[in-house]
Design a protein around this motif. Structure first.
Motif, PDB file in Angstrom:
ATOM      1  N   THR A 186       7.301 -29.088 -21.821  1.00 10.80           N
ATOM      2  CA  THR A 186       6.834 -27.600 -21.888  1.00 10.80           C
ATOM      3  C   THR A 186       6.788 -27.970 -23.945  1.00 10.80           C
ATOM      4  OG1 THR A 186       8.165 -26.323 -21.449  1.00 10.80           O
ATOM      5  CG2 THR A 186       6.326 -26.628 -19.643  1.00 10.80           C
ATOM      6  N   GLN A 187       7.789 -27.939 -24.226  1.00 13.87           N
ATOM      7  CA  GLN A 187       8.122 -28.268 -25.245  1.00 13.87           C
ATOM      8  C   GLN A 187       7.147 -28.100 -26.353  1.00 13.87           C
ATOM      9  OE1 GLN A 187       9.515 -30.164 -22.754  1.00 13.87           O
ATOM     10  NE2 GLN A 187      10.183 -32.050 -24.041  1.00 13.87           N
ATOM     11  N   MET A 219      -1.063 -26.140 -25.703  1.00 15.52           N
ATOM     12  CA  MET A 219      -1.245 -24.544 -24.993  1.00 15.52           C
ATOM     13  C   MET A 219      -0.812 -24.875 -24.226  1.00 15.52           C
ATOM     14  SD  MET A 219      -5.049 -23.783 -24.259  1.00 15.52           S
ATOM     15  CE  MET A 219      -5.780 -24.229 -25.502  1.00 15.52           C
ATOM     16  N   PRO A 220      -0.522 -23.976 -22.964  1.00 17.25           N
ATOM     17  CA  PRO A 220       0.578 -24.063 -21.762  1.00 17.25           C
ATOM     18  C   PRO A 220      -0.583 -23.875 -20.678  1.00 17.25           C
ATOM     19  CG  PRO A 220       1.392 -22.152 -23.070  1.00 17.25           C
ATOM     20  CD  PRO A 220       0.397 -22.410 -23.904  1.00 17.25           C
ATOM     21  N   ASN A 221      -0.662 -24.413 -20.119  1.00 18.62           N
ATOM     22  CA  ASN A 221      -2.003 -24.181 -19.344  1.00 18.62           C
ATOM     23  C   ASN A 221      -2.781 -22.854 -18.695  1.00 18.62           C
ATOM     24  OD1 ASN A 221      -1.412 -27.431 -18.697  1.00 18.62           O
ATOM     25  ND2 ASN A 221      -1.352 -27.778 -17.124  1.00 18.62           N
ATOM     26  N   SER A 222      -1.684 -22.021 -18.298  1.00 22.56           N
ATOM     27  CA  SER A 222      -2.054 -21.031 -18.276  1.00 22.56           C
ATOM     28  C   SER A 222      -3.378 -20.528 -19.104  1.00 22.56           C
ATOM     29  CB  SER A 222      -0.979 -19.511 -18.296  1.00 22.56           C
ATOM     30  OG  SER A 222      -0.687 -19.384 -19.026  1.00 22.56           O
ATOM     31  N   MET A 223      -3.034 -20.831 -20.254  1.00 25.45           N
ATOM     32  CA  MET A 223      -4.091 -20.001 -21.345  1.00 25.45           C
ATOM     33  C   MET A 223      -5.163 -20.741 -21.594  1.00 25.45           C
ATOM     34  SD  MET A 223      -1.602 -19.722 -24.722  1.00 25.45           S
ATOM     35  CE  MET A 223      -2.711 -19.708 -25.504  1.00 25.45           C
ATOM     36  N   THR A 241      -3.654 -28.731 -13.524  1.00 25.87           N
ATOM     37  CA  THR A 241      -2.124 -29.151 -12.951  1.00 25.87           C
ATOM     38  C   THR A 241      -1.057 -29.206 -13.715  1.00 25.87           C
ATOM     39  OG1 THR A 241      -3.451 -31.115 -11.995  1.00 25.87           O
ATOM     40  CG2 THR A 241      -3.715 -29.037 -10.408  1.00 25.87           C
ATOM     41  N   ASP A 242       0.110 -30.015 -13.000  1.00 19.55           N
ATOM     42  CA  ASP A 242       0.733 -29.736 -14.372  1.00 19.55           C
ATOM     43  C   ASP A 242       0.765 -31.419 -14.965  1.00 19.55           C
ATOM     44  OD1 ASP A 242       1.043 -31.001 -11.587  1.00 19.55           O
ATOM     45  OD2 ASP A 242       3.483 -30.244 -11.263  1.00 19.55           O
ATOM     46  N   ASP A 243       0.132 -31.439 -13.894  1.00 18.61           N
ATOM     47  CA  ASP A 243       0.289 -33.300 -14.495  1.00 18.61           C
ATOM     48  C   ASP A 243      -1.037 -33.069 -15.483  1.00 18.61           C
ATOM     49  OD1 ASP A 243      -2.530 -34.952 -13.427  1.00 18.61           O
ATOM     50  OD2 ASP A 243      -1.308 -33.131 -12.118  1.00 18.61           O
ATOM     51  N   VAL A 244      -2.098 -32.474 -16.217  1.00 22.86           N
ATOM     52  CA  VAL A 244      -2.336 -32.208 -17.190  1.00 22.86           C
ATOM     53  C   VAL A 244      -1.856 -31.044 -18.153  1.00 22.86           C
ATOM     54  CG1 VAL A 244      -4.861 -30.870 -17.744  1.00 22.86           C
ATOM     55  CG2 VAL A 244      -4.364 -32.786 -15.921  1.00 22.86           C
ATOM     56  N   MET A 245      -2.292 -31.299 -19.470  1.00 22.61           N
ATOM     57  CA  MET A 245      -2.262 -30.425 -20.743  1.00 22.61           C
ATOM     58  C   MET A 245      -3.334 -30.098 -21.428  1.00 22.61           C
ATOM     59  SD  MET A 245       1.231 -30.935 -23.345  1.00 22.61           S
ATOM     60  CE  MET A 245       0.217 -32.568 -24.278  1.00 22.61           C
ATOM     61  N   CYS A 246      -3.419 -29.147 -21.864  1.00 21.50           N
ATOM     62  CA  CYS A 246      -4.249 -28.631 -22.524  1.00 21.50           C
ATOM     63  C   CYS A 246      -4.668 -28.534 -23.901  1.00 21.50           C
ATOM     64  CB  CYS A 246      -4.901 -27.506 -21.814  1.00 21.50           C
ATOM     65  SG  CYS A 246      -5.515 -27.288 -20.967  1.00 21.50           S
ATOM     66  N   ALA A 247      -5.236 -28.660 -24.176  1.00 17.76           N
ATOM     67  CA  ALA A 247      -5.717 -28.602 -26.006  1.00 17.76           C
ATOM     68  C   ALA A 247      -7.063 -28.038 -27.039  1.00 17.76           C
ATOM     69  CB  ALA A 247      -4.873 -30.436 -26.934  1.00 17.76           C
ATOM     70  N   VAL A 296       1.534 -36.492 -20.629  1.00 21.31           N
ATOM     71  CA  VAL A 296       2.740 -38.161 -20.609  1.00 21.31           C
ATOM     72  C   VAL A 296       3.634 -38.083 -20.562  1.00 21.31           C
ATOM     73  CG1 VAL A 296       3.690 -40.447 -21.877  1.00 21.31           C
ATOM     74  CG2 VAL A 296       0.904 -38.765 -22.185  1.00 21.31           C
ATOM     75  N   SER A 297       4.303 -36.943 -20.271  1.00 22.16           N
ATOM     76  CA  SER A 297       6.091 -36.677 -19.592  1.00 22.16           C
ATOM     77  C   SER A 297       6.025 -36.684 -17.867  1.00 22.16           C
ATOM     78  CB  SER A 297       6.498 -35.566 -19.781  1.00 22.16           C
ATOM     79  OG  SER A 297       5.674 -34.531 -20.248  1.00 22.16           O
ATOM     80  N   LYS A 298       5.263 -36.280 -17.392  1.00 16.99           N
ATOM     81  CA  LYS A 298       4.790 -35.900 -16.534  1.00 16.99           C
ATOM     82  C   LYS A 298       5.751 -37.629 -15.561  1.00 16.99           C
ATOM     83  CE  LYS A 298       4.790 -33.207 -13.946  1.00 16.99           C
ATOM     84  NZ  LYS A 298       5.655 -32.606 -12.696  1.00 16.99           N
TER      85      LYS A 298
END
Length: 318
Positions: A186-187, A219-223, A241-247, A296-298
């Motif tokens: 999340t950082q 951004m946070p996934n919630s956004m 899901t938590d293995d994904v990150m949005c940008a 990647v962090s996951k």
């Protein structure tokens, strides 16, 4: 104590009385005795932490859809995956050690390619120019065990390619990117990143000859599915899901497109670039919706297990 000292000192002289002038003289001596200086104070300065190994170092001499051309070999970890030694890259990837490449599972899944079918463009910048181009062959493809396709999305869209011989990471134009520490990551949300690739420069267009880059903000996934972004118009928000990150591209209109999959999303962490994402599945090229990346962090622990199984143990996390 001072009076006692005066009496004793005056009594030392048997021939001279203890006059007022003598008392003043002795008093001044007592009040100006040399003192032991206090020990010098020492200050401890903490140096900025540096990676335990050499990684994530760009080649910059100055300072993707509607992106900008990178400087020559600006991102030395960037590689292109091709079907032969002359074609344009169909996917991107990143060097994480002298024998390992990180990419998207969808780019190399078994039903599409065998390891020997994949050729890796190493140290490249102008994909249309074979001069000084280096190539590596792939001997093994390892896909994340939890990779799966759901609807239009990919989950744990991660693969590691083992090349048949070491890549020349000692050259300035070839070098590994840093990986983050294992965790939620999340950082790295709400931060400006850079994504690179040789993909299409517009929807339905042609690939770029030169390596392109675009600035995006995570951004946070919630956004991803709130009223401002509404990923996929809200119909597939359950795929975030938590293995994904949005940008989202900054400015809007720059971002990833076909052929950019597998490429690295990197964050400048005090001068060393850390790969936080892998281009996975994208909104229509160049619109204002978020694109999605494998987080990647996951999967860092899994990547390191692949590294250790290969006998290298040279992947660098910071």
């Amino acid at each position: 104590m001072f009076i006692k000292a005066l009496v004793l000192l005056c009594g030392v002289s048997l021939t001279q009385a203890c006059s007022i002038s003598s008392i003043n003289f002795i008093w001044n001596l007592l009040m100006n005795l040399p003192t032991t200086p206090p020990p010098p104070t020492t200050t401890t300065t903490t140096k900025p932490s540096s990676p335990p190994c050499k990684c994530g170092i760009p080649n910059k001499t100055s300072r993707i859809v509607n992106g900008t051309v990178t400087e020559a070999h600006e991102y030395p970890w960037m590689v292109g995956l091709t079907r032969n030694y002359t074609g344009y890259p169909f996917c991107g990837g990143s060097i994480i050690s002298d024998r390992l490449i990180l990419t998207s599972a969808r780019c190399v899944s078994a039903y599409q390619y065998q390891p020997s079918d994949i050729k890796v463009l190493v140290g490249g910048w102008d994909a249309s120019n074979s001069t000084n181009t280096m190539w590596s062959s792939v001997c093994k493809v390892t896909i994340h065990p939890d990779y799966y396709i759901a609807s239009s999305s990919q989950h744990f869209d991660v693969a590691v390619l083992t090349v048949c011989g070491p890549m020349p990471t000692y050259l300035e134009r070839v070098g590994p990117v840093c990986l983050p520490q294992q965790g939620v990551g999340t950082q790295y949300e709400g931060q400006y990143h850079t994504v690179t690739g040789w993909g299409l420069t517009s929807a339905g267009g042609v690939g770029s000859g030169y390596l392109m880059k675009a600035d995006v903000k995570t951004m946070p996934n919630s956004m991803c599915c709130n009223q401002d972004y509404n990923y996929g118009y809200g119909w597939n928000c359950n795929q975030i899901t938590d293995d994904v990150m949005c940008a989202i591209s900054v400015p809007a209109g720059a971002g990833v497109c076909g052929g950019d999959q597998g490429g690295p999303l990197v964050y400048n962490q005090v001068g060393n670039y850390v790969q936080t994402g892998i281009v996975s599945w994208a909104a229509p090229c160049g619109n204002s919706d978020p694109d999605t990346y494998a987080r990647v962090s996951k999967v860092v622990d899994w990547i390191k297990s692949v590294d250790q199984a290969s006998g290298n143990k040279t992947v660098c996390s910071i």
